[in-house]
Design an enzyme around this catalytic site. Structure first.
Site, PDB file in Angstrom:
ATOM      1  N   GLY A  34       1.908  -7.412   7.105  1.00  0.00           N
ATOM      2  CA  GLY A  34       2.761  -6.697   6.714  1.00  0.00           C
ATOM      3  C   GLY A  34       2.889  -5.378   8.153  1.00  0.00           C
ATOM      4  O   GLY A  34       1.563  -5.023   8.196  1.00  0.00           O
ATOM      5  N   HIS A  42       3.616  -4.877  -5.665  1.00  0.00           N
ATOM      6  CA  HIS A  42       2.866  -5.398  -4.548  1.00  0.00           C
ATOM      7  C   HIS A  42       1.748  -4.709  -4.666  1.00  0.00           C
ATOM      8  O   HIS A  42       0.368  -5.125  -4.275  1.00  0.00           O
ATOM      9  CB  HIS A  42       3.908  -6.028  -3.451  1.00  0.00           C
ATOM     10  CG  HIS A  42       3.076  -6.832  -2.485  1.00  0.00           C
ATOM     11  ND1 HIS A  42       2.172  -8.340  -3.250  1.00  0.00           N
ATOM     12  CD2 HIS A  42       1.817  -6.744  -1.348  1.00  0.00           C
ATOM     13  CE1 HIS A  42       1.222  -9.205  -1.927  1.00  0.00           C
ATOM     14  NE2 HIS A  42       1.511  -8.157  -1.185  1.00  0.00           N
ATOM     15  N   TRP A  43       1.923  -3.054  -4.291  1.00  0.00           N
ATOM     16  CA  TRP A  43       0.610  -2.178  -4.113  1.00  0.00           C
ATOM     17  C   TRP A  43      -0.239  -1.864  -5.341  1.00  0.00           C
ATOM     18  O   TRP A  43       0.521  -0.469  -6.092  1.00  0.00           O
ATOM     19  CB  TRP A  43       1.101  -1.504  -2.729  1.00  0.00           C
ATOM     20  CG  TRP A  43       1.021  -2.136  -1.637  1.00  0.00           C
ATOM     21  CD1 TRP A  43       1.327  -2.781  -0.994  1.00  0.00           C
ATOM     22  CD2 TRP A  43       2.848  -0.845  -0.889  1.00  0.00           C
ATOM     23  NE1 TRP A  43       1.735  -2.776   0.436  1.00  0.00           N
ATOM     24  CE2 TRP A  43       2.890  -1.641  -0.079  1.00  0.00           C
ATOM     25  CE3 TRP A  43       3.034  -0.064  -1.277  1.00  0.00           C
ATOM     26  CZ2 TRP A  43       3.471  -1.624   1.489  1.00  0.00           C
ATOM     27  CZ3 TRP A  43       3.811   0.858   0.289  1.00  0.00           C
ATOM     28  CH2 TRP A  43       4.197  -0.206   1.362  1.00  0.00           C
TER      29      TRP A  43
END
Length: 287
Positions: free
Chosen positions: A38, A264-265
């Site tokens: 990303g 997501h993290w």
């Protein structure tokens, strides 16, 4: 232990395919940490908040993959370059077996290596991203936003993508946006990103995979013999958690831990709970 900083943990390893940069902290058994992908991603940004806790138990090695603006770039697709970099890195440090934590792309890289070299990893931890969409449409919302930014990099598109990565938008600070923007728009890093996440490249890759005689990586997960802990954010909009059902069911010695109120993290949004679960898994006595 003195405070861990970017400067006092930074290291370099010269290899026959350029310099691999990494961060090192702690003593003990080796623990390799592999970052995700990303705009503006680095291993340091993924794991800097977790290093102190893990360094109490392990020699932590946070590798920077080629193609993301830190280690020397290659002309290869970042997903092709990454596993080669892992092998060069471990060989250069004289390490034959390590524990590994992989975030998203890093988890896929670790899984691919584990299917072909079962002795490389003692235990594996993944963070989202591993598997394939079963109940949700794919690519997921966050991946579509990532392609939008890659093709048309603006600050607005970056912020929109960053917000898709988290459950709590307060995590996305002005400092994070500026740091990510500077690195994501560096010409060589952006060029590598377009090989991976440009919409045209993504669609071509999906078409090639659909017509290939080679099985997709997720169809080979049953070959992983190492005990594996799959961690996931319940509210992940990049790789929805139904993706985790396939690796949970097909990796013989897999466990799945889902964290609420988390995108997501996982290692950032559910830092304490995630570190506790991962350390319990990695330090559990051998059966």
């Amino acid at each position: 232990m003195s405070a861990l900083t970017f400067e006092n943990t930074r290291r370099e390893l010269n290899t026959d395919e350029g310099v691999l940069r990494y961060h090192e902290a702690g003593d003990g058994p080796p623990l390799l940490l592999l970052h995700g992908s990303g705009p503006g991603v680095t291993g340091w940004r993924n794991y800097r908040g977790n290093l102190a806790r893990f360094a109490e138990h392990f020699r932590c090695l946070v590798l920077e993959f080629p193609g993301f603006g830190v280690s020397d770039p290659t002309d290869e697709h970042p997903m092709v370059a990454a596993p080669k970099a892992v092998r060069r890195f471990l060989s250069g440090l004289g390490l034959e077996q390590v524990d590994v934590i992989g975030n998203s792309m890093g988890g896929i890289v670790a899984a691919n290596l584990a299917t072909t070299d079962p002795e490389l990893f003692r235990r594996i931890v993944t963070i989202g991203g591993l598997g394939r969409n079963i109940l949700s449409p794919g690519p997921g919302e966050g991946i579509n936003l990532l392609m939008d930014f890659t093709d048309h990099p603006t600050r607005e598109a970056l912020v929109t993508w960053l917000h898709s990565m988290v459950y709590d938008r307060a995590i996305v600070t002005d400092e994070m946006i500026e740091d990510r923007w500077a690195q994501a728009t560096e010409p060589k890093t952006l060029e590598a990103a377009r090989r991976m996440y440009g919409r045209q490249a993504m669609m071509a890759g999906m078409a090639a995979a659909a017509s290939s005689d080679q099985p997709p990586y997720w169809a080979m997960l049953h070959k992983i013999s190492a005990p594996t802990l799959i961690t996931w954010g319940r509210d992940d909009r990049v790789s929805p958690m139904d993706m985790g059902l396939l690796p949970m069911r097909t990796i013989p010695n897999a466990e799945l831990h889902v964290f609420p109120n988390c995108g997501h993290w996982v290692m950032i949004e559910q830092k304490a709970a995630w570190e506790s679960a991962v350390l319990a898994f990695l330090t559990r006595p051998e059966a």
